[in-house]
Design a protein around this motif. Structure first.
Motif, mmCIF file in Angstrom:
data_model
loop_
_atom_site.group_PDB
_atom_site.id
_atom_site.type_symbol
_atom_site.label_atom_id
_atom_site.label_comp_id
_atom_site.label_asym_id
_atom_site.label_seq_id
_atom_site.Cartn_x
_atom_site.Cartn_y
_atom_site.Cartn_z
ATOM 1 N N ARG A 105 44.900 19.736 34.185
ATOM 2 C CA ARG A 105 43.968 19.568 35.301
ATOM 3 C C ARG A 105 44.624 18.730 36.404
ATOM 4 N NH1 ARG A 105 38.531 20.258 35.871
ATOM 5 N NH2 ARG A 105 38.173 20.502 33.623
ATOM 6 N N PRO A 106 44.727 19.259 37.625
ATOM 7 C CA PRO A 106 45.380 18.523 38.715
ATOM 8 C C PRO A 106 44.652 17.227 39.053
ATOM 9 C CG PRO A 106 45.081 20.847 39.276
ATOM 10 C CD PRO A 106 44.276 20.594 38.050
ATOM 11 N N ASN A 107 45.408 16.234 39.497
ATOM 12 C CA ASN A 107 44.836 14.955 39.895
ATOM 13 C C ASN A 107 44.990 14.677 41.386
ATOM 14 O OD1 ASN A 107 43.955 13.843 37.289
ATOM 15 N ND2 ASN A 107 46.125 13.932 36.762
ATOM 16 N N ALA A 108 45.668 15.574 42.094
ATOM 17 C CA ALA A 108 45.891 15.379 43.531
ATOM 18 C C ALA A 108 45.905 16.734 44.220
ATOM 19 C CB ALA A 108 47.204 14.642 43.774
ATOM 20 N N LEU A 109 45.646 16.729 45.535
ATOM 21 C CA LEU A 109 45.575 17.985 46.279
ATOM 22 C C LEU A 109 46.880 18.763 46.236
ATOM 23 C CD1 LEU A 109 43.500 17.343 49.525
ATOM 24 C CD2 LEU A 109 42.815 18.524 47.445
ATOM 25 N N ASP A 110 48.039 18.069 46.212
ATOM 26 C CA ASP A 110 49.309 18.787 46.227
ATOM 27 C C ASP A 110 49.592 19.482 44.889
ATOM 28 O OD1 ASP A 110 49.809 16.550 44.728
ATOM 29 O OD2 ASP A 110 51.484 15.825 45.952
ATOM 30 N N GLU A 111 48.777 19.192 43.865
ATOM 31 C CA GLU A 111 48.916 19.875 42.574
ATOM 32 C C GLU A 111 47.913 21.018 42.434
ATOM 33 O OE1 GLU A 111 48.218 16.875 39.671
ATOM 34 O OE2 GLU A 111 49.937 15.648 40.240
ATOM 35 N N TYR A 112 46.979 21.089 43.356
ATOM 36 C CA TYR A 112 45.844 22.022 43.276
ATOM 37 C C TYR A 112 46.283 23.411 43.714
ATOM 38 C CZ TYR A 112 40.921 23.455 43.883
ATOM 39 O OH TYR A 112 39.692 24.077 43.816
ATOM 40 N N ILE A 113 45.929 24.418 42.932
ATOM 41 C CA ILE A 113 46.312 25.801 43.232
ATOM 42 C C ILE A 113 45.117 26.566 43.784
ATOM 43 C CG2 ILE A 113 47.087 27.994 42.238
ATOM 44 C CD1 ILE A 113 48.733 26.413 40.241
ATOM 45 N N GLY A 114 45.315 27.216 44.929
ATOM 46 C CA GLY A 114 44.270 28.028 45.548
ATOM 47 C C GLY A 114 43.449 27.263 46.572
ATOM 48 N N GLN A 115 42.483 27.963 47.181
ATOM 49 C CA GLN A 115 41.513 27.413 48.140
ATOM 50 C C GLN A 115 42.182 26.724 49.321
ATOM 51 O OE1 GLN A 115 38.887 28.757 47.154
ATOM 52 N NE2 GLN A 115 39.506 29.034 45.020
ATOM 53 N N GLN A 116 43.233 27.334 49.843
ATOM 54 C CA GLN A 116 43.959 26.731 50.955
ATOM 55 C C GLN A 116 43.107 26.623 52.216
ATOM 56 O OE1 GLN A 116 47.223 25.269 50.877
ATOM 57 N NE2 GLN A 116 46.411 25.361 48.791
ATOM 58 N N HIS A 117 42.077 27.458 52.333
ATOM 59 C CA HIS A 117 41.186 27.361 53.495
ATOM 60 C C HIS A 117 40.387 26.061 53.473
ATOM 61 C CE1 HIS A 117 38.700 28.915 50.263
ATOM 62 N NE2 HIS A 117 37.609 28.703 50.974
ATOM 63 N N LEU A 118 40.322 25.421 52.304
ATOM 64 C CA LEU A 118 39.609 24.153 52.180
ATOM 65 C C LEU A 118 40.542 22.956 52.051
ATOM 66 C CD1 LEU A 118 36.756 25.150 49.681
ATOM 67 C CD2 LEU A 118 36.596 24.966 52.170
ATOM 68 N N VAL A 119 41.658 23.133 51.332
ATOM 69 C CA VAL A 119 42.524 21.983 51.016
ATOM 70 C C VAL A 119 43.909 22.082 51.650
ATOM 71 C CG1 VAL A 119 41.305 21.648 48.836
ATOM 72 C CG2 VAL A 119 43.419 22.985 48.855
ATOM 73 N N VAL A 153 27.928 23.566 52.713
ATOM 74 C CA VAL A 153 28.269 24.523 51.656
ATOM 75 C C VAL A 153 29.679 25.039 51.891
ATOM 76 C CG1 VAL A 153 27.703 26.725 50.558
ATOM 77 C CG2 VAL A 153 25.865 25.215 51.332
ATOM 78 N N TYR A 154 30.560 24.829 50.902
ATOM 79 C CA TYR A 154 31.927 25.317 50.983
ATOM 80 C C TYR A 154 32.126 26.391 49.915
ATOM 81 C CZ TYR A 154 32.771 21.099 53.770
ATOM 82 O OH TYR A 154 32.711 20.124 54.732
ATOM 83 N N VAL A 155 32.622 27.541 50.351
ATOM 84 C CA VAL A 155 32.806 28.679 49.444
ATOM 85 C C VAL A 155 34.225 28.674 48.885
ATOM 86 C CG1 VAL A 155 32.753 31.192 49.231
ATOM 87 C CG2 VAL A 155 31.115 30.035 50.739
ATOM 88 N N LEU A 156 34.339 28.707 47.563
ATOM 89 C CA LEU A 156 35.636 28.805 46.896
ATOM 90 C C LEU A 156 35.868 30.258 46.516
ATOM 91 C CD1 LEU A 156 34.720 25.747 46.453
ATOM 92 C CD2 LEU A 156 36.386 25.732 44.608
ATOM 93 N N ASN A 157 37.027 30.781 46.878
ATOM 94 C CA ASN A 157 37.341 32.181 46.634
ATOM 95 C C ASN A 157 37.902 32.408 45.243
ATOM 96 O OD1 ASN A 157 36.648 32.765 49.328
ATOM 97 N ND2 ASN A 157 38.709 32.239 50.019
ATOM 98 N N GLU A 158 37.813 33.651 44.774
ATOM 99 C CA GLU A 158 38.488 34.019 43.534
ATOM 100 C C GLU A 158 39.985 33.786 43.709
ATOM 101 O OE1 GLU A 158 37.650 38.027 42.498
ATOM 102 O OE2 GLU A 158 35.537 37.648 42.027
ATOM 103 N N LEU A 159 40.634 33.355 42.643
ATOM 104 C CA LEU A 159 42.077 33.157 42.706
ATOM 105 C C LEU A 159 42.782 34.506 42.759
ATOM 106 C CD1 LEU A 159 42.481 30.282 40.085
ATOM 107 C CD2 LEU A 159 42.395 30.093 42.569
ATOM 108 N N THR A 160 43.819 34.603 43.556
ATOM 109 C CA THR A 160 44.583 35.837 43.657
ATOM 110 C C THR A 160 45.487 35.993 42.437
ATOM 111 O OG1 THR A 160 46.447 34.783 44.790
ATOM 112 C CG2 THR A 160 44.622 35.580 46.168
ATOM 113 N N ARG A 161 46.021 37.184 42.268
ATOM 114 C CA ARG A 161 46.948 37.405 41.158
ATOM 115 C C ARG A 161 48.144 36.461 41.269
ATOM 116 N NH1 ARG A 161 48.937 42.839 38.270
ATOM 117 N NH2 ARG A 161 50.705 41.972 37.132
#
Length: 425
Positions: A11-25, A150-158
């Motif tokens: 589980r990521p602990n920081a934004l730079d480790e987070y995968i996906g949702q680039q429109h938010l992070v 309200v922030y929408v999180l998208n499905e992760l891409t392949r």
């Protein structure tokens, strides 16, 4: 293997480790900007399972160095909510920053539970972060929803999901010592249903079952191991989406027998009854429409009845509505009409409203001939006047093309009698 699941270990602990949702992070993401400014509104994170809602809430809290309280709608009542709010008030007195209260599956909270949060959110005692897989417009009370972004999180891409897999074998303390190669990933991705948590758990199951230091991941290997452990129905995984898809397509395909079977599968699997009822409302308009306008009334009444009457009796109401919709004539003409009209608006922009259709509430507007040549239809024979209602550039454009069924054939003949050849009816 460690007793802590792989998905939890990674589980990521920081934004730079987070995968996906680039429109938010990402660089210009609204959440990243909120963290950088230190100003965070109460928010609702809406998205499918396993896309990082809980993880993102934790990262936000750590990045802002705020006290963090987590509640689950499944096992927290009004009493627990009030206790957390009181603790949050105490934290705030000691200037540790406004506490964040995270509510997982907030859509499962009752009205009274949501009401108990309202005062603390309104007064700014806490910053609320709610996570939901359901449309918050339906599931969150208006008073609370109006005080949240309200922030929408998208499905992760392949590509993102495969990045999760690579990250696991490179960074996990146990897996990085093994020699693991992904020759094929389709089966892992299919079993995960796009859920990163399920993906990592599936990977861990495969690796622990092989129990070797050198492992080549193939579709055959994954299928042979996971199928033995796969639950018959999983509300938050691939089966959930497959079965609701089969249900919708059976109703659309006018097969009440198949539709009732898939309805039974969902009921036995513990599916949310209102989720099914909402799908029936959408079906009634999208796939039946004006071929049988009563279908929408039936579906809406079904939703209201299911909301009033609990299980098991509500199964009968859902079955009645399902059979009715499946046995109704079908038309998607209204659905196609609005999509076509929206596309036309996007391509032609804000075309001017014809002068004769404009409202004229002021003297100046009347002097400018607003509404001057408008013909009030009820003053004409058959309550119809052959005047232009579209912008000049779109004159004669047909968005609604009646379907081929008894009721819409009547509508086509009626419209053709009025408009002659203007719209090609």
């Amino acid at each position: 293997m460690n007793s802590i699941p792989l998905s939890e270990r990674l589980r990521p602990n920081a934004l730079d480790e987070y995968i996906g949702q680039q429109h938010l992070v990402g660089k210009d993401g609204i959440i990243k900007k909120s963290i950088q400014s230190g100003v965070l509104p109460s928010i609702i994170l809406w998205g499918p399972p396993g896309v990082g809602k809980t993880t993102l809430a934790n990262i936000i809290s750590k990045s802002l160095n705020r006290p963090f309280y987590a509640l689950s709608a499944i096992n927290s009542g009004v009493k627990e909510i009030r206790e957390v709010i009181e603790k949050a008030k105490e934290e705030d007195l000691f200037s540790k920053g406004k506490p964040i209260v995270f509510i997982d599956e907030i859509h499962r909270f009752s009205k009274s539970q949501q009401d108990s949060l309202l005062g603390a959110v309104e007064k700014g005692t806490i910053t609320l972060i709610g996570a939901t897989t359901e449309n918050p417009s339906f599931e969150v009370i208006p008073a609370l929803l109006s005080r949240c972004q309200v922030y929408v999180l998208n499905e992760l891409t392949r590509k993102e999901l495969e990045g999760v897999l690579q990250n696991a074998i490179l960074k996990d303390v146990f897996l990085k010592d093994k020699k693991i190669e992904f020759k094929e990933t389709e089966s892992l991705l299919r079993f995960s249903g796009g859920d990163a948590r399920k993906l990592l758990n599936a990977l861990e199951l495969v690796i622990s079952s092989v129990n070797e230091n050198e492992i080549i991941i193939t579709n055959h290997l994954v299928n042979s191991i996971i199928q033995k452990n796969l639950a018959a129905y999983d509300k938050s995984g691939e089966q959930h989406y497959n079965i609701i898809s089969a249900f919708i397509k059976s109703v659309r395909g006018s097969d009440p027998n198949a539709a009732v079977y898939w309805l039974a599968r969902m009921l036995e699997g513990g599916e949310d009854l209102l989720f099914i009822a909402r799908r029936l409302i959408i079906l009634a308009s999208e796939d039946i429409g004006n071929a049988n306008p009563t279908a929408l009334i039936m579906a809406n009444n079904c939703f209201q009845a299911v909301n009033t009457i609990g299980y098991p009796e509500s199964r009968i109401i859902l079955s009645q509505c399902t059979v009715y919709l499946a046995s109704s004539p079908k038309s998607n003409a209204s659905y196609l009409a609005i999509d076509d009209a929206i596309e036309k608006v996007k391509t032609t922009g804000n075309l001017p409203v014809p002068l004769h259709l404009r409202n004229a509430p002021t003297k100046l507007m009347k002097e400018l001939n607003y509404g001057k040549e408008y013909q009030y239809s009820h003053q004409y024979e058959n309550n119809f006047s052959n005047q232009e209602f579209l912008p000049e550039e779109l004159s004669g454009t047909a968005f609604y093309v009646p379907g081929i069924n008894a009721r819409e054939n009547e509508m086509r003949n009626y419209l053709k009698n009025l408009w002659k050849d203007k719209y090609g009816y």
